[in-house]
Motif scaffolding. Structure first.
Motif, PDB file in Angstrom:
ATOM      1  N   GLN A  82       0.842  -1.181   0.000  1.00  0.00           N
ATOM      2  CA  GLN A  82       0.000   0.000   0.000  1.00  0.00           C
ATOM      3  C   GLN A  82       0.885   1.240   0.000  1.00  0.00           C
ATOM      4  OE1 GLN A  82      -3.115   0.428   2.824  1.00  0.00           O
ATOM      5  NE2 GLN A  82      -3.951  -1.609   2.457  1.00  0.00           N
ATOM      6  N   VAL A  83       0.443   2.240  -0.726  1.00  0.00           N
ATOM      7  CA  VAL A  83       1.124   3.528  -0.777  1.00  0.00           C
ATOM      8  C   VAL A  83       0.080   4.603  -0.497  1.00  0.00           C
ATOM      9  CG1 VAL A  83       2.393   5.164  -2.225  1.00  0.00           C
ATOM     10  CG2 VAL A  83       2.793   2.699  -2.491  1.00  0.00           C
ATOM     11  N   VAL A  84       0.370   5.476   0.449  1.00  0.00           N
ATOM     12  CA  VAL A  84      -0.464   6.640   0.697  1.00  0.00           C
ATOM     13  C   VAL A  84       0.324   7.842   0.204  1.00  0.00           C
ATOM     14  CG1 VAL A  84      -1.503   8.135   2.451  1.00  0.00           C
ATOM     15  CG2 VAL A  84      -1.711   5.663   2.649  1.00  0.00           C
ATOM     16  N   ALA A  85      -0.254   8.583  -0.732  1.00  0.00           N
ATOM     17  CA  ALA A  85       0.383   9.765  -1.309  1.00  0.00           C
ATOM     18  C   ALA A  85      -0.362  11.003  -0.842  1.00  0.00           C
ATOM     19  CB  ALA A  85       0.359   9.677  -2.826  1.00  0.00           C
ATOM     20  N   VAL A  86       0.363  11.926  -0.229  1.00  0.00           N
ATOM     21  CA  VAL A  86      -0.209  13.188   0.221  1.00  0.00           C
ATOM     22  C   VAL A  86       0.433  14.286  -0.620  1.00  0.00           C
ATOM     23  CG1 VAL A  86      -0.548  14.766   2.161  1.00  0.00           C
ATOM     24  CG2 VAL A  86      -0.454  12.299   2.567  1.00  0.00           C
ATOM     25  N   SER A  87      -0.382  14.995  -1.404  1.00  0.00           N
ATOM     26  CA  SER A  87       0.104  16.082  -2.261  1.00  0.00           C
ATOM     27  C   SER A  87      -0.183  17.419  -1.599  1.00  0.00           C
ATOM     28  CB  SER A  87      -0.588  16.034  -3.620  1.00  0.00           C
ATOM     29  OG  SER A  87      -0.377  14.790  -4.238  1.00  0.00           O
ATOM     30  N   PHE A  88       0.658  18.407  -1.942  1.00  0.00           N
ATOM     31  CA  PHE A  88       0.532  19.733  -1.348  1.00  0.00           C
ATOM     32  C   PHE A  88       0.363  20.790  -2.428  1.00  0.00           C
ATOM     33  CE2 PHE A  88       3.201  17.204   1.458  1.00  0.00           C
ATOM     34  CZ  PHE A  88       2.533  17.332   2.657  1.00  0.00           C
ATOM     35  N   ALA A  89      -0.376  21.829  -2.100  1.00  0.00           N
ATOM     36  CA  ALA A  89      -0.450  23.017  -2.947  1.00  0.00           C
ATOM     37  C   ALA A  89       0.838  23.808  -2.713  1.00  0.00           C
ATOM     38  CB  ALA A  89      -1.674  23.845  -2.587  1.00  0.00           C
ATOM     39  N   GLU A  90       1.078  24.804  -3.529  1.00  0.00           N
ATOM     40  CA  GLU A  90       2.292  25.613  -3.375  1.00  0.00           C
ATOM     41  C   GLU A  90       2.360  26.310  -2.025  1.00  0.00           C
ATOM     42  OE1 GLU A  90       3.241  28.223  -6.566  1.00  0.00           O
ATOM     43  OE2 GLU A  90       2.762  26.715  -8.087  1.00  0.00           O
ATOM     44  N   SER A  91       1.224  26.548  -1.416  1.00  0.00           N
ATOM     45  CA  SER A  91       1.186  27.202  -0.098  1.00  0.00           C
ATOM     46  C   SER A  91       1.533  26.247   1.041  1.00  0.00           C
ATOM     47  CB  SER A  91      -0.205  27.786   0.141  1.00  0.00           C
ATOM     48  OG  SER A  91      -1.174  26.755   0.150  1.00  0.00           O
TER      49      SER A  91
END
Length: 142
Positions: A82-91
């Motif tokens: 399993q892979v959990v990917a957390v993406s971020f905005a530029e802020s």
């Protein structure tokens, strides 16, 4: 008596043993991460530090966990990933949380939470996992 002991030892040697590698936050902890509100600085306290981070500035955090089974002298076999990917905005605010599994060599999206649009870039982990099963023997024979 000796024969019974040897038979018991043989059966015990063939029983599967399991090992877990990596860390994937449980769903109850991931529920605390609010898309559009939680910041990069909040995540270590909520779900812990990631197994890997994206190479580009502002790219995501990746939590990777796998389960391996070994039976007797045979080589270990990965039975779950399993892979959990957390993406971020530029802020620095969380813009996406996705959970992926590996089913028969293909990536399967198990859950996804997105604010605006879809995933804008393919991460390093996504590229690596996306290539599993895309190779054929004919590609290497030439």
């Amino acid at each position: 008596m000796t024969l019974a002991f040897l038979a018991l030892l043989g059966v015990a040697a063939c029983s599967p043993t399991y090992r877990n590698h990596g860390y994937v936050p449980p769903e109850i902890d991931l529920a605390q991460v609010q898309v559009g509100q939680t910041t990069r600085e909040d995540l270590p306290a909520l779900i812990g530090r990631p197994s890997a981070q994206g190479l580009l500035t502002g790219s995501g955090w990746y939590y990777v966990g796998s389960r391996w089974r070994r039976i007797g002298p045979a080589a270990p076999q990965e039975i779950e990933r399993q892979v959990v990917a957390v993406s971020f905005a530029e802020s620095g605010v969380v813009s996406n949380v996705e959970r992926f599994g590996l089913e028969r060599g293909r990536i399967v999206s198990l859950s996804r939470r997105v604010t605006d649009g879809s995933v804008t870039e393919i991460s390093l982990i996504g590229q690596l996992l996306g290539n599993l099963g895309n190779f054929q023997a004919a590609d290497f024979i030439e």
